[in-house]
Each structure stands twice: as structure tokens, then as C-alpha cells.
Design an enzyme around this catalytic site. Structure first.
Site, PDB file in Angstrom:
ATOM      1  N   GLY A  56     -16.794  33.175 -21.831  1.00 58.03           N
ATOM      2  CA  GLY A  56     -16.359  32.837 -23.181  1.00 58.03           C
ATOM      3  C   GLY A  56     -14.936  32.290 -23.218  1.00 58.03           C
ATOM      4  O   GLY A  56     -14.665  31.285 -23.887  1.00 58.03           O
ATOM      5  N   THR A  57     -14.039  32.920 -22.485  1.00 65.24           N
ATOM      6  CA  THR A  57     -12.630  32.513 -22.549  1.00 65.24           C
ATOM      7  C   THR A  57     -12.453  31.080 -22.053  1.00 65.24           C
ATOM      8  O   THR A  57     -11.744  30.279 -22.683  1.00 65.24           O
ATOM      9  CB  THR A  57     -11.765  33.493 -21.722  1.00 65.24           C
ATOM     10  OG1 THR A  57     -11.955  34.808 -22.253  1.00 65.24           O
ATOM     11  CG2 THR A  57     -10.301  33.126 -21.780  1.00 65.24           C
ATOM     12  N   SER A 103     -21.175  33.654 -23.851  1.00 66.90           N
ATOM     13  CA  SER A 103     -20.863  34.360 -22.609  1.00 66.90           C
ATOM     14  C   SER A 103     -22.046  35.244 -22.214  1.00 66.90           C
ATOM     15  O   SER A 103     -22.524  36.044 -23.023  1.00 66.90           O
ATOM     16  CB  SER A 103     -19.613  35.211 -22.840  1.00 66.90           C
ATOM     17  OG  SER A 103     -19.295  35.920 -21.677  1.00 66.90           O
ATOM     18  N   HIS A 161     -22.447  37.837 -20.264  1.00 63.67           N
ATOM     19  CA  HIS A 161     -22.401  39.302 -20.109  1.00 63.67           C
ATOM     20  C   HIS A 161     -22.493  40.051 -21.436  1.00 63.67           C
ATOM     21  O   HIS A 161     -22.560  41.280 -21.451  1.00 63.67           O
ATOM     22  CB  HIS A 161     -21.161  39.732 -19.308  1.00 63.67           C
ATOM     23  CG  HIS A 161     -19.842  39.644 -20.008  1.00 63.67           C
ATOM     24  ND1 HIS A 161     -19.242  40.745 -20.564  1.00 63.67           N
ATOM     25  CD2 HIS A 161     -18.999  38.610 -20.219  1.00 63.67           C
ATOM     26  CE1 HIS A 161     -18.065  40.383 -21.084  1.00 63.67           C
ATOM     27  NE2 HIS A 161     -17.894  39.089 -20.882  1.00 63.67           N
ATOM     28  N   CYS A 180     -10.362  43.928 -24.511  1.00 65.52           N
ATOM     29  CA  CYS A 180      -9.212  43.169 -23.992  1.00 65.52           C
ATOM     30  C   CYS A 180      -7.887  43.746 -24.459  1.00 65.52           C
ATOM     31  O   CYS A 180      -6.842  43.441 -23.892  1.00 65.52           O
ATOM     32  CB  CYS A 180      -9.295  41.718 -24.438  1.00 65.52           C
ATOM     33  SG  CYS A 180     -10.814  40.964 -23.915  1.00 65.52           S
ATOM     34  N   GLN A 183     -20.214  36.816 -29.538  1.00 62.61           N
ATOM     35  CA  GLN A 183     -20.882  38.045 -29.996  1.00 62.61           C
ATOM     36  C   GLN A 183     -22.167  37.758 -30.771  1.00 62.61           C
ATOM     37  O   GLN A 183     -23.028  38.628 -30.883  1.00 62.61           O
ATOM     38  CB  GLN A 183     -19.940  38.880 -30.878  1.00 62.61           C
ATOM     39  CG  GLN A 183     -18.758  39.470 -30.124  1.00 62.61           C
ATOM     40  CD  GLN A 183     -19.153  40.531 -29.089  1.00 62.61           C
ATOM     41  OE1 GLN A 183     -20.270  41.060 -29.099  1.00 62.61           O
ATOM     42  NE2 GLN A 183     -18.250  40.827 -28.165  1.00 62.61           N
ATOM     43  N   THR A 194     -17.464  24.045  -7.940  1.00 68.66           N
ATOM     44  CA  THR A 194     -18.817  24.416  -7.513  1.00 68.66           C
ATOM     45  C   THR A 194     -19.386  25.446  -8.477  1.00 68.66           C
ATOM     46  O   THR A 194     -18.726  26.424  -8.815  1.00 68.66           O
ATOM     47  CB  THR A 194     -18.783  24.982  -6.080  1.00 68.66           C
ATOM     48  OG1 THR A 194     -18.163  24.011  -5.234  1.00 68.66           O
ATOM     49  CG2 THR A 194     -20.190  25.281  -5.568  1.00 68.66           C
ATOM     50  N   ASN A 232     -16.013  40.624 -32.931  1.00 70.16           N
ATOM     51  CA  ASN A 232     -16.356  41.572 -31.871  1.00 70.16           C
ATOM     52  C   ASN A 232     -16.056  43.019 -32.243  1.00 70.16           C
ATOM     53  O   ASN A 232     -16.692  43.936 -31.725  1.00 70.16           O
ATOM     54  CB  ASN A 232     -15.612  41.207 -30.584  1.00 70.16           C
ATOM     55  CG  ASN A 232     -14.153  40.896 -30.806  1.00 70.16           C
ATOM     56  OD1 ASN A 232     -13.820  40.020 -31.602  1.00 70.16           O
ATOM     57  ND2 ASN A 232     -13.274  41.611 -30.140  1.00 70.16           N
TER      58      ASN A 232
END
Ligand code: PLP
Length: 380
Positions: free
Chosen positions: A69-70, A196, A198, A322, A176, A234, A148
Site C-alpha cells: 500500500g505505501t 495491499s 496482507h 504504524c 482497508q 524484478t 483503518n
């Protein structure tokens, strides 16, 4: 462990792990290589791109794989600004995730003007104020789809139409939202959107940026020509394959599992209220993710409670993972006008389809025990 911190990260789904395994071992080719292993990796990426595109209601060509996401957010914001050097104004909100918040604070130091949209006590910004904030020199509006910490869902579709009419590039942080509520880009004029893996039972370190066709977006990372020249480096093939499978499972789960998750969340809230009648729930109850609850237990120190809950085997949080080391009260709750002491007495529980009904009484029991251990009586 009773895991109730799914907005921080979700456990990897077993099906996702299985899909990834070959690419962590025997099929570990570089997708840019011409040989068999390279071709297998390339094919797997084609499938993953289609799976991610389906989750977003987008075309596969619009999906750029990133490290999460970042990176997606930084690529979107930096790219949109680089493509329009004469425009020096950005619109965002006061309750963004740090990926956007800190980036926009940097932009201010670089000379950009940033309008920080306020939110009401329900955690929602006003679409009318959003419209009024857009100007001739606005390069970009970047907003959360869902917050979030509180799970509050922004009126993103209305805002997207407004930005589109005013010819302002619109980026949405859907980290989210994706996998929890329907996100369809086919009929909403969003230009850029970040997700994202995860957060929906995919692997850490894999994400995607949706880039609408025709938008000339310079890359954040320069180097090789991977991702059609839109993101050098890659590719993380196991991560991408895992994200694809996770997206496929999440899409089905929105219909088949999220109503059950919402019912579990509601039951948890009912039981918390029974245990602590003075509890105060944060965020608009009508417009929020099915899996999130955030509440204050007035008079209690959430940080201390979290430590005891952890010892009792309960994982929850005091807001964003975070900023969990920061002693400050949550900027999201403070922006909603919640007093500092109440913000510091607030906990977030975030569920997923991996939670089950029998965990609710267990978590309530642990909460009661934790309150006893701290010898704290919540004020009424
Ligand atoms: N945006 C939101 C709303 C988030 O919740 C998060 C992660 O917590 C991010 C962005 C950052 O995503 P990532 O962890 O993949 O960098």
C-alpha cells in the site's frame, strides 16, 4: 491466540500459501527470463493480474504490481504531481493513514499547498466541502476509501464524480476497503487506487496500484522495463501469485463471509456494552467496514489494557499499527473531536473471516479479566 487485529495484518489463507509454494521453490524463475522457469513465472503473473483486476472491477492492463500500500500511494501521489508540474495544490483529509499523511506533510515542506479536509464527529468528511476545496491548480485529491482505525467509509463515489467533473486526478487509498466491501472501478471515475495483499489474507510486501487507461503516470522507481515501464524492479512473483489467489478468495468472501463477520462484530459490541455500560463507540455506525469496531472505555488507559490483553492471548490494537509506538493519542480520533483522554482510552478490534462465534465470549472473558487485573473500574 484470539486474533482481533486484522486491520494491521491478516493471517495468510492456507489456499494462498499453497498457491505461493511452487514459486518459493522449484518454479522460482525471473519473469523477464526467456527460459521455461521465466515463462512459468510470467504466466502466473498474468493469472494474478486477472484475479486482482476482478476484485477491483478493472481491466488487467490497469493493474501495476508494487510492494504494498505505501509504495502504491507514493507512486500515485508523486506520479500525479510529476505529470502536472504547474499545479501545486493537493487535497487530502485529516484522518489519512500515515502513508498519505506523512507524504503530504513532506509535500508541504517542498512548497505544495495541501488542503486537509476536516471530518465530523462521525469520522466522515463532507462531500460539499470536498467540492469546495477543488481549484484550478489542484493537481490531485487523495483520500481513503475506508479508515483503518474506525472503519468509517467515505462517500468515495460521490467525491470521485465531483473530482472527475472538475478534472482533478483522484487517488483512493483502498487498502482497508478492498476485500471487505465491493470496490468496482468500472462505473466510478477513480483514476488511481491503492491496495495491499496482507490486508485480505495475502502475503506481506505485495500490493497493487490501479492506473486508469490514458493517465500518463511517471514511475516512482526507475530501472528495468517491468510492469510495462510503470514500476521497475524484478517482480515479487510468490507475493504476486499469493495476492492474486487472495483477491479471488476475498471477492467471494465479500458476499459469503462478510455478513457473518459483521454479525460477529455487532455481537462483540453488544457484549462490550454489557461489560462496560459507559463504553463509547467511535465512527458512523451506518457507514463503516463490516469488520471494525473502535471504542473508548472511559477512565481506562488503553495502552496498559492492551499489554494485559496480550498476556491473556488477545491481539487487538490502540489504532494504527504504524503508530503503535507513539505515546500521542490517535490523530484520527483527535480529528473527530474526541478529547485526548478519551482517545487514549480507545481500543480497536478488527475481525476477519477467520474469526468464529466462539471467540466472542472468550475475548469478553479476557477483557473482563484484564479489567480486574488492572484493578480498574470503568467510569459509568
Ligand atoms: N493505507 C491504509 C488505510 C492502511 O491501513 C495501510 C496499512 O496499515 C496502508 C495504507 C499501508 O499499506 P502497507 O502496509 O501495504 O504499506
Amino acid at each position: 491466540m484470539l486474533y482481533f487485529d486484522n486491520n494491521a495484518t491478516t493471517p495468510l489463507a492456507p489456499e494462498v500459501r499453497e498457491a505461493m509454494l511452487p514459486f518459493l521453490g522449484t518454479e522460482a524463475g525471473n519473469p523477464s527470463s526467456a527460459h521455461l522457469a521465466g515463462r512459468a513465472a510470467r504466466r502466473a503473473m498474468v493469472t494474478a493480474r486477472e484475479q486482482v483486476a476482478l476484485l477491483l472491477g478493472a481491466s488487467p492492463e490497469a493493474v501495476v504490481f508494487t510492494s504494498g500500500g505505501t509504495e502504491s500511494i507514493n507512486t500515485a501521489v508523486r506520479g500525479a504531481l510529476a505529470a502536472q508540474p504547474k499545479k501545486r495544490h493537493v487535497v487530502t483529509s485529516t484522518i489519512e493513514h500515515s502513508a498519505t499523511k506523512v507524504l503530504c506533510e513532506h509535500l508541504e515542506r517542498e512548497g505544495y499547498e495541501v488542503t486537509w479536509l476536516k471530518v465530523g464527529s462521525n469520522g466522515l468528511p463532507s462531500a460539499v466541502e470536498f467540492a469546495a476545496s477543488l481549484r484550478e491548480d489542484t493537481a490531485l485529491a487523495t483520500l481513503l476509501w475506508a479508515n483503518n482505525e474506525t472503519g468509517v467509509i467515505f462517500p468515495i463515489e460521490e467525491m470521485a464524480h465531483c473530482a472527475h467533473e472538475r478534472r482533478v486526478v483522484f487517488h483512493v487509498d483502498a487498502v482497508q476497503a478492498a476485500g471487505k466491501i465491493p470496490v468496482s472501478l468500472a462505473h466510478v471515475p477513480i483514476h488511481l487506487l491503492s491496495i495491499s495483499a496482507h490486508k485480505f489474507h495475502g502475503p506481506l510486501g505485495a500490493g497493487a496500484l490501479f492506473v486508469r487507461a490514458g493517465l500518463g503516470l511517471p514511475p516512482l522507481l526507475y530501472g528495468g522495463a517491468q510492469e510495462n515501464g510503470r514500476r521497475a524492479g524484478t517482480e515479487n512473483v510468490p507475493g504476486i501469485v499469493g495476492m492474486g489467489r487472495a483477491a479471488e478468495l476475498a471477492l467471494a468472501a465479500i458476499i459469503h463471509e462478510m455478513p457473518r463477520v459483521a454479525a460477529l462484530r455487532d455481537k462483540l459490541e453488544t457484549e462490550v456494552r454489557r461489560l462496560v455500560p459507559a463504553v463509547r463507540f467511535h465512527g458512523d455506525p451506518q457507514h463503516r467496514l463490516p469488520n471494525t469496531t473502535n471504542f473508548a472505555l472511559p477512565g481506562l488507559e488503553a495502552r496498559a489494557l492492551l499489554v494485559v490483553l496480550d498476556r491473556l492471548g488477545v491481539a487487538c490494537s490502540i489504532g494504527s499499527a504504524c503508530s503503535s509506538d507513539s505515546p500521542d493519542a490517535s490523530h484520527v480520533l483527535r480529528a473527530m473531536g474526541i478529547p485526548e483522554d478519551e482517545a487514549k482510552s480507545s481500543l480497536r478490534f478488527s475481525l476477519s473471516r477467520m474469526n468464529h462465534a466462539d471467540e466472542i465470549p472468550a475475548v469478553i472473558q479476557s477483557l473482563a479479566k484484564a479489567l480486574q487485573r488492572l484493578n480498574l473500574q470503568p467510569s459509568t
